[in-house]
Motif scaffolding. Structure first.
Motif, PDB file in Angstrom:
ATOM      1  N   SER A  98       0.836  -1.199   0.000  1.00 48.67           N
ATOM      2  CA  SER A  98       0.000   0.000   0.000  1.00 48.67           C
ATOM      3  C   SER A  98       0.870   1.248   0.000  1.00 48.67           C
ATOM      4  O   SER A  98       1.900   1.300   0.668  1.00 48.67           O
ATOM      5  CB  SER A  98      -0.918   0.016   1.227  1.00 48.67           C
ATOM      6  N   GLU A  99       0.435   2.224  -0.751  1.00 49.51           N
ATOM      7  CA  GLU A  99       1.124   3.511  -0.753  1.00 49.51           C
ATOM      8  C   GLU A  99       0.758   4.337   0.477  1.00 49.51           C
ATOM      9  O   GLU A  99       1.404   5.340   0.756  1.00 49.51           O
ATOM     10  CB  GLU A  99       0.796   4.277  -2.040  1.00 49.51           C
ATOM     11  N   SER A 100      -0.273   3.922   1.217  1.00 53.06           N
ATOM     12  CA  SER A 100      -0.599   4.606   2.470  1.00 53.06           C
ATOM     13  C   SER A 100       0.139   3.913   3.607  1.00 53.06           C
ATOM     14  O   SER A 100       0.320   2.697   3.583  1.00 53.06           O
ATOM     15  CB  SER A 100      -2.111   4.597   2.733  1.00 53.06           C
ATOM     16  N   PRO A 101       0.592   4.672   4.592  1.00 50.61           N
ATOM     17  CA  PRO A 101       1.309   4.056   5.713  1.00 50.61           C
ATOM     18  C   PRO A 101       0.401   3.106   6.502  1.00 50.61           C
ATOM     19  O   PRO A 101      -0.796   3.374   6.646  1.00 50.61           O
ATOM     20  CB  PRO A 101       1.710   5.252   6.588  1.00 50.61           C
ATOM     21  N   PRO A 102       0.956   1.989   7.008  1.00 46.08           N
ATOM     22  CA  PRO A 102       0.154   1.087   7.834  1.00 46.08           C
ATOM     23  C   PRO A 102      -0.466   1.830   9.016  1.00 46.08           C
ATOM     24  O   PRO A 102       0.161   2.698   9.622  1.00 46.08           O
ATOM     25  CB  PRO A 102       1.160   0.043   8.314  1.00 46.08           C
ATOM     26  N   LYS A 103      -1.707   1.513   9.287  1.00 47.02           N
ATOM     27  CA  LYS A 103      -2.463   2.068  10.427  1.00 47.02           C
ATOM     28  C   LYS A 103      -2.627   3.590  10.333  1.00 47.02           C
ATOM     29  O   LYS A 103      -2.707   4.271  11.339  1.00 47.02           O
ATOM     30  CB  LYS A 103      -1.818   1.648  11.746  1.00 47.02           C
ATOM     31  N   SER A 104      -2.700   4.122   9.102  1.00 39.46           N
ATOM     32  CA  SER A 104      -2.819   5.570   8.893  1.00 39.46           C
ATOM     33  C   SER A 104      -4.264   6.056   8.856  1.00 39.46           C
ATOM     34  O   SER A 104      -4.507   7.254   8.763  1.00 39.46           O
ATOM     35  CB  SER A 104      -2.140   5.964   7.581  1.00 39.46           C
ATOM     36  N   ALA A 105      -5.224   5.148   8.910  1.00 35.04           N
ATOM     37  CA  ALA A 105      -6.649   5.476   8.815  1.00 35.04           C
ATOM     38  C   ALA A 105      -7.015   6.052   7.451  1.00 35.04           C
ATOM     39  O   ALA A 105      -7.942   6.842   7.332  1.00 35.04           O
ATOM     40  CB  ALA A 105      -7.079   6.411   9.937  1.00 35.04           C
TER      41      ALA A 105
END
Length: 172
Positions: A108-115
């Motif tokens: 994922s391009e979103s950080p883990p646990k970033s909501a």
């Protein structure tokens, strides 16, 4: 169970879905929406250019491996994978589709646990990838409904629908 290891040796499968930002709170959860219906509550998500990609790779028959950045990889027998582990949501999907002999690799391009909806977008992408491997593509509406039902079942609490909608359709 359907063993996908041979199919994936010659044709690994990729699918992706958009992450999102929530701009309206959790008013898409039925437990909140219905009592407030007379007020016409509104919520919306905005799909981002950040994507979660799922790759399906071959793995040992009888097993399912799930890898995702920020989490320890897990390998379980396909017929007894846990749904309460950090990657349990992905195992719930592989169980729903009745598959084995696969490695689900999530980036994922979103950080883990970033909501930012990484788990929901991974869920939508995984359903899309598995549908490509099996009996044809599931349309977006069925993907959203299936992803929401699996997430709500695994979580054991009411969940909203906007995360899956943004992941499947993009936009606002």
């Amino acid at each position: 169970m359907r063993d996908l290891s041979k199919v994936l040796e010659s044709h690994p499968v990729k699918a992706s879905a958009a992450c999102r930002i929530d701009c309206g709170g959790t008013l898409d959860i039925k437990a909140f929406y219905y009592p407030l219906r007379h007020l016409s509550p509104c919520t919306l998500n905005i799909a981002l250019n950040l994507k979660t990609q799922v790759r399906l790779l071959p793995y040992e028959s009888g097993l399912v491996k799930v890898s995702s950045q920020g989490f320890d990889s897990e390998v379980h027998a396909a017929d007894s994978a846990p749904f309460d582990s950090p990657l349990g949501l992905m195992f719930a999907v592989t169980t729903y589709f009745g598959v084995e002999g696969i490695h689900v690799d999530i980036v994922s391009e979103s950080p883990p646990k970033s909501a930012l909806g990484g788990s929901s977008s991974a869920l939508v992408a995984l359903i899309g990838a598995l549908s490509m491997c099996l009996d044809g593509q599931i349309n977006q509406e069925k993907t959203v409904i299936t992803a929401h039902a699996i997430e709500e079942s695994v979580a054991g609490i009411p969940c909203g629908l906007q995360d899956q909608l943004a992941a499947a359709y993009g936009g606002v």
